[in-house]
Write a protein that holds these residues in place. Structure first.
Motif, PDB file in Angstrom:
ATOM      1  N   PRO A  86     126.200  -3.630  33.633  1.00 34.63           N
ATOM      2  CA  PRO A  86     126.044  -4.814  34.018  1.00 34.63           C
ATOM      3  C   PRO A  86     126.902  -5.730  34.132  1.00 34.63           C
ATOM      4  N   ALA A  87     127.700  -5.488  33.020  1.00 31.98           N
ATOM      5  CA  ALA A  87     129.233  -6.164  32.489  1.00 31.98           C
ATOM      6  C   ALA A  87     130.376  -5.899  33.518  1.00 31.98           C
ATOM      7  N   LEU A  88     130.549  -4.361  33.845  1.00 32.88           N
ATOM      8  CA  LEU A  88     131.428  -3.888  34.356  1.00 32.88           C
ATOM      9  C   LEU A  88     131.532  -4.277  36.308  1.00 32.88           C
ATOM     10  N   GLU A  89     129.727  -4.186  36.593  1.00 35.01           N
ATOM     11  CA  GLU A  89     129.762  -4.624  37.909  1.00 35.01           C
ATOM     12  C   GLU A  89     129.847  -6.049  38.136  1.00 35.01           C
ATOM     13  N   ASP A  90     129.789  -6.785  36.779  1.00 35.01           N
ATOM     14  CA  ASP A  90     129.820  -8.286  37.323  1.00 35.01           C
ATOM     15  C   ASP A  90     131.791  -8.668  37.531  1.00 35.01           C
ATOM     16  N   LEU A  91     131.657  -7.743  36.598  1.00 36.28           N
ATOM     17  CA  LEU A  91     133.681  -7.777  36.592  1.00 36.28           C
ATOM     18  C   LEU A  91     134.322  -7.455  38.063  1.00 36.28           C
ATOM     19  N   ARG A  92     133.734  -6.383  38.148  1.00 38.88           N
ATOM     20  CA  ARG A  92     133.584  -5.763  39.705  1.00 38.88           C
ATOM     21  C   ARG A  92     133.615  -7.098  41.178  1.00 38.88           C
ATOM     22  N   ASP A 131     136.363  11.384  36.361  1.00 37.17           N
ATOM     23  CA  ASP A 131     136.321  10.531  38.040  1.00 37.17           C
ATOM     24  C   ASP A 131     136.070   8.917  37.882  1.00 37.17           C
ATOM     25  N   PRO A 132     136.261   8.055  37.794  1.00 30.52           N
ATOM     26  CA  PRO A 132     135.701   6.281  37.591  1.00 30.52           C
ATOM     27  C   PRO A 132     134.170   5.998  37.910  1.00 30.52           C
ATOM     28  N   ALA A 133     134.192   7.245  39.667  1.00 29.84           N
ATOM     29  CA  ALA A 133     132.595   6.934  39.600  1.00 29.84           C
ATOM     30  C   ALA A 133     131.568   7.204  38.729  1.00 29.84           C
ATOM     31  N   HIS A 134     131.882   7.663  37.993  1.00 30.56           N
ATOM     32  CA  HIS A 134     131.070   7.887  36.760  1.00 30.56           C
ATOM     33  C   HIS A 134     130.500   6.574  35.626  1.00 30.56           C
ATOM     34  N   LEU A 135     131.462   5.543  36.682  1.00 23.48           N
ATOM     35  CA  LEU A 135     130.798   4.452  35.745  1.00 23.48           C
ATOM     36  C   LEU A 135     130.499   3.648  36.824  1.00 23.48           C
ATOM     37  N   LEU A 136     131.517   3.773  37.843  1.00 19.15           N
ATOM     38  CA  LEU A 136     130.867   2.980  39.019  1.00 19.15           C
ATOM     39  C   LEU A 136     130.192   3.458  39.689  1.00 19.15           C
ATOM     40  N   SER A 137     129.511   4.148  40.022  1.00 17.83           N
ATOM     41  CA  SER A 137     128.162   4.004  40.610  1.00 17.83           C
ATOM     42  C   SER A 137     126.809   3.735  39.637  1.00 17.83           C
ATOM     43  N   PRO A 138     126.865   4.244  38.557  1.00 16.43           N
ATOM     44  CA  PRO A 138     125.962   3.177  37.431  1.00 16.43           C
ATOM     45  C   PRO A 138     125.796   1.576  37.493  1.00 16.43           C
ATOM     46  N   ALA A 139     127.062   1.194  37.260  1.00 15.96           N
ATOM     47  CA  ALA A 139     127.245   0.175  37.534  1.00 15.96           C
ATOM     48  C   ALA A 139     126.644  -0.434  38.782  1.00 15.96           C
ATOM     49  N   ARG A 140     126.656   0.123  40.227  1.00 11.65           N
ATOM     50  CA  ARG A 140     126.050  -0.770  40.831  1.00 11.65           C
ATOM     51  C   ARG A 140     124.929  -0.828  41.297  1.00 11.65           C
ATOM     52  N   GLN A 141     124.786   0.548  40.489  1.00 12.52           N
ATOM     53  CA  GLN A 141     122.930   1.076  40.857  1.00 12.52           C
ATOM     54  C   GLN A 141     122.084   0.571  40.162  1.00 12.52           C
ATOM     55  N   GLY A 142     122.392  -0.256  38.832  1.00  8.49           N
ATOM     56  CA  GLY A 142     122.031  -1.243  38.305  1.00  8.49           C
ATOM     57  C   GLY A 142     121.847  -0.832  36.933  1.00  8.49           C
ATOM     58  N   ALA A 143     122.004   0.294  36.284  1.00  7.46           N
ATOM     59  CA  ALA A 143     121.856   0.638  35.332  1.00  7.46           C
ATOM     60  C   ALA A 143     122.143  -0.259  34.005  1.00  7.46           C
ATOM     61  N   GLU A 144     121.037  -0.430  32.851  1.00  6.43           N
ATOM     62  CA  GLU A 144     121.464  -1.089  31.824  1.00  6.43           C
ATOM     63  C   GLU A 144     122.170   0.149  31.183  1.00  6.43           C
ATOM     64  N   ARG A 145     122.448   0.927  30.435  1.00  4.98           N
ATOM     65  CA  ARG A 145     123.121   1.070  29.610  1.00  4.98           C
ATOM     66  C   ARG A 145     124.056   2.304  29.931  1.00  4.98           C
ATOM     67  N   TRP A 146     125.197   2.977  29.835  1.00  5.35           N
ATOM     68  CA  TRP A 146     125.894   3.707  30.062  1.00  5.35           C
ATOM     69  C   TRP A 146     124.864   5.337  29.342  1.00  5.35           C
ATOM     70  N   LEU A 147     124.673   6.331  29.935  1.00  4.43           N
ATOM     71  CA  LEU A 147     123.437   7.295  29.878  1.00  4.43           C
ATOM     72  C   LEU A 147     124.269   8.572  28.731  1.00  4.43           C
ATOM     73  N   ASP A 148     125.336   9.062  28.824  1.00  2.00           N
ATOM     74  CA  ASP A 148     126.145  10.120  28.376  1.00  2.00           C
ATOM     75  C   ASP A 148     126.967   9.805  26.753  1.00  2.00           C
ATOM     76  N   GLN A 149     127.158   8.633  27.219  1.00  2.42           N
ATOM     77  CA  GLN A 149     127.803   7.762  25.616  1.00  2.42           C
ATOM     78  C   GLN A 149     127.786   6.414  25.478  1.00  2.42           C
ATOM     79  N   ASP A 150     128.190   5.626  24.769  1.00  4.91           N
ATOM     80  CA  ASP A 150     129.163   4.691  24.826  1.00  4.91           C
ATOM     81  C   ASP A 150     130.526   4.393  24.469  1.00  4.91           C
ATOM     82  N   TYR A 151     130.438   3.440  25.511  1.00  5.69           N
ATOM     83  CA  TYR A 151     132.508   3.412  24.829  1.00  5.69           C
ATOM     84  C   TYR A 151     132.643   1.941  23.867  1.00  5.69           C
TER      85      TYR A 151
END
Length: 472
Positions: free
Chosen positions: A294-300, A417-437
């Motif tokens: 959510p924060a990444l999509e808000d930043l975009r 691939d940046p899409a691995h971050l931007l796509s979940p952000a655009r789709q409204g995901a609440e957290r990263w599925l594979d790992q935390d940063y």
């Protein structure tokens, strides 16, 4: 109002003519705007840039410095007598002293003039004396940036935009409850307006701490001498069809919103943005990634709103003479790259480019030169490789800000691939599925600078070459 607007436009055109003649016939002036949202590192960027232009031992990618054509650099009083001077000496002292620490955040507009005496190039270089190029750096709070997007929004548009973003945010629970308890169609009462504005300000403060970027109106967070004034006592309300009735709370909220635009936002835009030649947009992309999709999509979305207010394009002499000045170069910089091993810097740059793709495409189409890179205005870490569970991982070492202890840190591997971050952000995901940063807060390390050297950095020289190299 129309006559006032025409008079303002004529005044700006006269000022532009004066600036153009001075630059063409005497000493060129570059006005560099430094922008970015909270915690993106504007103050440190300006301080380190100026220090490294004064002592250029760490600036090999700045061609004029590498060629030895910059004969001298010195600070002068800034030309705007009504604007505070950027506290360069104070900020440098806290960054390079025996017990270094981070300087305070930007809380108002400030400016600094750095003059460079540059030896010319070309066939007749030996016959011409060195010329002076002035660099005027303008700093202003990141909290005010997003207000520029309000200029094209009505009160109803702003309410719809804000309330859509508030939905589902825990930080907005108290405000939304207070808004439901208010009858927007009731006769206006000052107490009700101030109470609701207070709840909304509390939400903005909490949202900023949670890592969200869209915290408008920006002056609610840094009110200065406007604190308590009607122009800062409004808040969003549910949108209705038709014009609100005279004398109601809704009607007064809409009036104060328009007053905020005309009396706060427009003068700021006119007095500062309209005169900028080159622009730096600093982005704490790592912080947004750490705070989740959510924060990444808000930043975009926020960065797209910000850059929509700029007027990019080439500053041809005739265009400037006629008062149509445009931002001709924009640098997008992902700060705090020293928090990552250098092997991940290309991935951070790619994520930034993808994050700002829409805004960058608009700037490119308008004729502005744009560039994106990962940098660190002040390098606070060293790199190391450690073995973890039988695998070698690339880490950084530094002093932790909270404890003062030295530690090694591995934030996680950014995706190729940046899409691995931007796509979940655009789709409204609440957290990263594979790992935390993860993000670690590092303190500035004690420095031992040799004569002629500025503070250590990462790619600050490349940033300077893009922004001002052609003028040197």
């Amino acid at each position: 109002m129309v006559i006032t607007s025409i008079a303002d436009a004529v005044t700006r055109q006269v000022e532009a003519v004066g600036d153009s003649v001075n630059e063409a016939l005497f000493e060129p002036v570059i006005r560099l705007g430094v922008t970015g949202l909270a915690r993106s590192g504007k103050t440190v960027f300006i301080t380190s840039l100026v220090a490294n232009l004064l002592d250029r031992g760490r600036m090999p990618q700045l061609v004029a410095a590498a060629d030895g054509r910059i004969e001298a650099a010195y600070l002068q009083p800034q030309p705007d007598d009504t604007v505070a001077r950027f506290a360069y000496e104070e900020n440098l002292a806290v960054l390079t002293g025996p017990t270094p620490h981070w300087p305070d955040n930007t809380r108002g507009v400030s400016e600094l003039r750095l003059s460079l005496k540059v030896r010319p190039t070309g066939m007749l270089a030996g016959m011409r004396a060195a010329r002076t190029v002035h660099l005027d750096i303008v700093d202003y709070p990141g909290e005010w940036l997003l207000d520029l997007a309000l200029l094209d929004k009505s009160y109803e548009d702003w309410c719809s935009h804000v309330l859509t973003r508030l939905a589902g945010r825990d930080e907005a629970t108290a405000y939304l409850a207070a808004m439901e308890d208010v009858d927007a169609e009731a006769p206006f009462e000052e107490g009700a307006a101030k109470a609701l504005a207070g709840h909304f300000t509390d939400y903005l403060q909490a949202a900023r701490l949670a890592g969200y970027s869209d915290c408008t109106p920006g002056r609610f967070l840094l009110p200065g001498d406007l604190a308590g004034s009607p122009v800062l006592s409004f808040a969003p309300l549910p949108v209705i069809d038709g014009r609100p009735a005279r004398g109601t709370l809704r009607r007064e909220m809409a009036r104060r919103y328009e007053a905020y635009k005309s009396k706060v936002v427009k003068p700021f835009f006119r007095d500062h943005f309209a005169r900028i030649d080159r622009q730096v947009v600093l982005v704490d992309a790592l912080g947004a990634i750490h705070n989740g999709p959510p924060a990444l999509e808000d930043l975009r979305q926020s960065m797209a709103d910000i850059l929509g207010a700029f007027r990019p394009g080439r500053n041809a002499f005739l265009t400037r003479l006629l008062g149509g000045k445009r931002v001709e170069k924009i640098l997008f910089a992902a700060t705090k790259s020293d928090h990552l091993h250098h092997s991940q810097h290309p991935r951070l740059s790619a994520i930034l480019q993808a994050l700002l793709r829409e805004a960058k495409d608009r700037a490119d189409f308008a004729g502005a030169q744009t560039h994106a890179l990962a940098l660190a205005s002040l390098r606070t870490t060293t790199e190391a490789s450690l073995t973890h569970h039988g695998q070698e991982v690339d880490c950084v070492r530094g002093l932790l800000l909270d404890s003062g202890k030295r530690a090694a840190f591995y934030p996680g591997e950014l995706p190729a691939d940046p899409a691995h971050l931007l796509s979940p952000a655009r789709q409204g995901a609440e957290r990263w599925l594979d790992q935390d940063y993860a993000v670690m807060r590092f303190a500035p390390a004690p420095l031992s600078l040799r004569p002629g050297e500025g503070p250590p950095h990462i790619r600050l020289d490349r940033a300077a070459q893009f922004l001002i190299g052609d003028k040197l």
